[in-house]
Motif scaffolding. Structure first.
Motif, PDB file in Angstrom:
ATOM      1  N   VAL A 169       0.848  -1.197   0.000  1.00 57.94           N
ATOM      2  CA  VAL A 169       0.000   0.000   0.000  1.00 57.94           C
ATOM      3  C   VAL A 169       0.880   1.241   0.000  1.00 57.94           C
ATOM      4  N   ARG A 170       0.568   2.172  -0.900  1.00 54.23           N
ATOM      5  CA  ARG A 170       1.243   3.455  -0.959  1.00 54.23           C
ATOM      6  C   ARG A 170       0.179   4.541  -0.918  1.00 54.23           C
ATOM      7  N   VAL A 171       0.349   5.526  -0.032  1.00 55.41           N
ATOM      8  CA  VAL A 171      -0.663   6.573   0.154  1.00 55.41           C
ATOM      9  C   VAL A 171      -0.096   7.925  -0.242  1.00 55.41           C
ATOM     10  N   LEU A 172      -0.823   8.620  -1.123  1.00 53.49           N
ATOM     11  CA  LEU A 172      -0.469   9.971  -1.547  1.00 53.49           C
ATOM     12  C   LEU A 172      -1.338  10.968  -0.795  1.00 53.49           C
ATOM     13  N   PRO A 173      -0.760  12.045  -0.242  1.00 52.33           N
ATOM     14  CA  PRO A 173      -1.579  13.078   0.410  1.00 52.33           C
ATOM     15  C   PRO A 173      -2.425  13.814  -0.621  1.00 52.33           C
ATOM     16  N   ASP A 174      -3.320  14.664  -0.136  1.00 55.74           N
ATOM     17  CA  ASP A 174      -4.253  15.420  -0.975  1.00 55.74           C
ATOM     18  C   ASP A 174      -3.643  15.804  -2.328  1.00 55.74           C
ATOM     19  N   VAL A 175      -4.054  15.095  -3.360  1.00 54.97           N
ATOM     20  CA  VAL A 175      -3.468  15.300  -4.685  1.00 54.97           C
ATOM     21  C   VAL A 175      -3.969  16.573  -5.346  1.00 54.97           C
ATOM     22  N   THR A 176      -5.054  17.157  -4.839  1.00 54.96           N
ATOM     23  CA  THR A 176      -5.604  18.346  -5.481  1.00 54.96           C
ATOM     24  C   THR A 176      -4.785  19.594  -5.179  1.00 54.96           C
ATOM     25  N   THR A 177      -3.879  19.538  -4.204  1.00 53.33           N
ATOM     26  CA  THR A 177      -3.038  20.704  -3.919  1.00 53.33           C
ATOM     27  C   THR A 177      -2.077  20.986  -5.069  1.00 53.33           C
ATOM     28  N   ASP A 178      -1.690  19.950  -5.795  1.00 52.39           N
ATOM     29  CA  ASP A 178      -0.823  20.093  -6.975  1.00 52.39           C
ATOM     30  C   ASP A 178      -1.147  18.917  -7.883  1.00 52.39           C
ATOM     31  N   LEU A 179      -2.174  19.095  -8.709  1.00 56.64           N
ATOM     32  CA  LEU A 179      -2.692  17.982  -9.506  1.00 56.64           C
ATOM     33  C   LEU A 179      -1.663  17.393 -10.464  1.00 56.64           C
ATOM     34  N   PRO A 180      -0.904  18.202 -11.215  1.00 50.67           N
ATOM     35  CA  PRO A 180       0.112  17.611 -12.100  1.00 50.67           C
ATOM     36  C   PRO A 180       1.125  16.761 -11.331  1.00 50.67           C
ATOM     37  N   ALA A 181       1.538  17.245 -10.156  1.00 54.92           N
ATOM     38  CA  ALA A 181       2.487  16.473  -9.350  1.00 54.92           C
ATOM     39  C   ALA A 181       1.835  15.192  -8.838  1.00 54.92           C
ATOM     40  N   GLY A 182       0.536  15.267  -8.517  1.00 56.86           N
ATOM     41  CA  GLY A 182      -0.178  14.077  -8.067  1.00 56.86           C
ATOM     42  C   GLY A 182      -0.254  13.019  -9.149  1.00 56.86           C
ATOM     43  N   PHE A 183      -0.583  13.443 -10.376  1.00 60.89           N
ATOM     44  CA  PHE A 183      -0.616  12.506 -11.500  1.00 60.89           C
ATOM     45  C   PHE A 183       0.763  11.894 -11.728  1.00 60.89           C
ATOM     46  N   ALA A 184       1.789  12.726 -11.672  1.00 59.61           N
ATOM     47  CA  ALA A 184       3.145  12.237 -11.915  1.00 59.61           C
ATOM     48  C   ALA A 184       3.561  11.224 -10.856  1.00 59.61           C
ATOM     49  N   ALA A 185       3.222  11.488  -9.595  1.00 61.46           N
ATOM     50  CA  ALA A 185       3.592  10.581  -8.511  1.00 61.46           C
ATOM     51  C   ALA A 185       2.874   9.240  -8.652  1.00 61.46           C
ATOM     52  N   ALA A 186       1.586   9.286  -8.972  1.00 62.16           N
ATOM     53  CA  ALA A 186       0.827   8.047  -9.121  1.00 62.16           C
ATOM     54  C   ALA A 186       1.313   7.250 -10.333  1.00 62.16           C
ATOM     55  N   GLU A 187       1.547   7.928 -11.439  1.00 61.57           N
ATOM     56  CA  GLU A 187       1.982   7.241 -12.649  1.00 61.57           C
ATOM     57  C   GLU A 187       3.370   6.635 -12.475  1.00 61.57           C
ATOM     58  N   LYS A 188       4.220   7.277 -11.683  1.00 57.23           N
ATOM     59  CA  LYS A 188       5.542   6.711 -11.406  1.00 57.23           C
ATOM     60  C   LYS A 188       5.411   5.419 -10.602  1.00 57.23           C
ATOM     61  N   LEU A 189       4.512   5.408  -9.612  1.00 54.06           N
ATOM     62  CA  LEU A 189       4.303   4.201  -8.814  1.00 54.06           C
ATOM     63  C   LEU A 189       3.707   3.068  -9.654  1.00 54.06           C
ATOM     64  N   LEU A 190       2.833   3.410 -10.586  1.00 54.77           N
ATOM     65  CA  LEU A 190       2.152   2.397 -11.386  1.00 54.77           C
ATOM     66  C   LEU A 190       3.110   1.628 -12.308  1.00 54.77           C
ATOM     67  N   VAL A 191       4.238   2.217 -12.633  1.00 55.82           N
ATOM     68  CA  VAL A 191       5.205   1.534 -13.508  1.00 55.82           C
ATOM     69  C   VAL A 191       6.460   1.122 -12.749  1.00 55.82           C
ATOM     70  N   ASP A 192       6.394   1.185 -11.425  1.00 51.24           N
ATOM     71  CA  ASP A 192       7.532   0.785 -10.597  1.00 51.24           C
ATOM     72  C   ASP A 192       7.626  -0.740 -10.569  1.00 51.24           C
ATOM     73  N   ASP A 193       8.699  -1.291 -11.110  1.00 47.47           N
ATOM     74  CA  ASP A 193       8.852  -2.741 -11.180  1.00 47.47           C
ATOM     75  C   ASP A 193       8.926  -3.397  -9.803  1.00 47.47           C
ATOM     76  N   ALA A 194       9.214  -2.619  -8.772  1.00 45.88           N
ATOM     77  CA  ALA A 194       9.272  -3.176  -7.414  1.00 45.88           C
ATOM     78  C   ALA A 194       7.891  -3.368  -6.814  1.00 45.88           C
ATOM     79  N   LEU A 195       6.862  -2.822  -7.462  1.00 48.96           N
ATOM     80  CA  LEU A 195       5.492  -2.947  -6.969  1.00 48.96           C
ATOM     81  C   LEU A 195       4.742  -3.949  -7.846  1.00 48.96           C
ATOM     82  N   PRO A 196       4.298  -5.060  -7.269  1.00 51.24           N
ATOM     83  CA  PRO A 196       3.669  -6.121  -8.060  1.00 51.24           C
ATOM     84  C   PRO A 196       2.249  -5.771  -8.488  1.00 51.24           C
TER      85      PRO A 196
END
Length: 235
Positions: free
Chosen positions: A44-71
């Protein structure tokens, strides 16, 4: 900053859940939820309120989604505006995203018709769980944020369509975002209405039942995107 919980030692991870917090929420709000889902073998990975900086929120989530260490399967779960964020990620066709869990989708542009005399009333409207009320009261959420009508346009009307499996969860007694006003946002997925549930349905008094449904969704997703049935009532 991303908070994380991992599967117990000696257990092979079964997948990954990325949680997007709602308006004004920090990662502490999802500590109990994160520990419970991780206990069943999911990272489980938790991102704080993504609406404070939406582009950064999208970037953080998309980076996690392609992280090979996360099954996989990799799922994004969100409450309030976090739910809209999860749907927007799916509409963007985010690589690595296998499913979405939405909870307490807010009604954009409409301020809830609730009489409030202070933050205690707001917390009461969000949850009936004493433990979660304490988390909110100790700084887990910014007072008044969940009543803001300021929701980014990209979340209200995302470009694209959602093609991954979706599990929707909504409280039957959600006065902040009454179900009748947002039911259409759950179209195309499975919607579970929690009887008597309030807005913070992932953390309400029925949090154990909700977590069980989340795990069942994840286990079905592991079997395939068509969500094969695992249990059924005997005829």
């Amino acid at each position: 900053m991303t908070e994380q919980w991992n599967e117990p030692d000696g257990i092979n991870p079964r997948g990954t859940v990325i949680v997007a917090a709602g308006r004004g929420e920090n990662v502490d709000v999802y500590a109990r939820f994160g520990r419970r889902i991780a206990a069943d073998g999911y990272k489980v990975r938790v991102l704080p309120d993504v609406t404070t900086d939406l582009p950064a929120g999208f970037a953080a989530a998309e980076k996690l989604l392609v992280d090979d260490a996360l099954p996989g399967p990799r799922v994004v779960a969100g409450s309030d505006t976090g739910a809209l964020f999860a749907l927007a990620l799916a509409a963007r066709g985010a690589p690595g995203l296998d499913g979405v869990i939405t909870a307490g989708i807010p009604r954009a542009g409409v301020r809830p018709a609730i009489d409030l005399t202070g933050f205690d009333d707001e917390v009461e409207a969000r949850t009936a769980c004493p433990n979660h009320q304490g988390v909110l009261g100790r700084g887990g959420a910014t007072p008044g944020a969940v009543f803001s009508a300021q929701i980014p346009t990209e979340l209200i009307d995302p470009v694209g369509s959602v093609t991954v499996p979706v599990l929707g969860l909504h409280g039957g007694d959600d006065k902040i975002s009454p179900l009748d006003g947002v039911r259409g946002r759950y179209a195309g997925g499975s919607l579970l209405v929690i009887e008597g549930g309030r807005h913070d349905i992932l953390n309400d008094v029925t949090h154990r039942t909700v977590a069980a449904h989340v795990i069942l969704f994840l286990e079905r997703l592991r079997l395939g995107a068509d969500l094969p049935v695992i249990t059924k009532e005997a005829s």
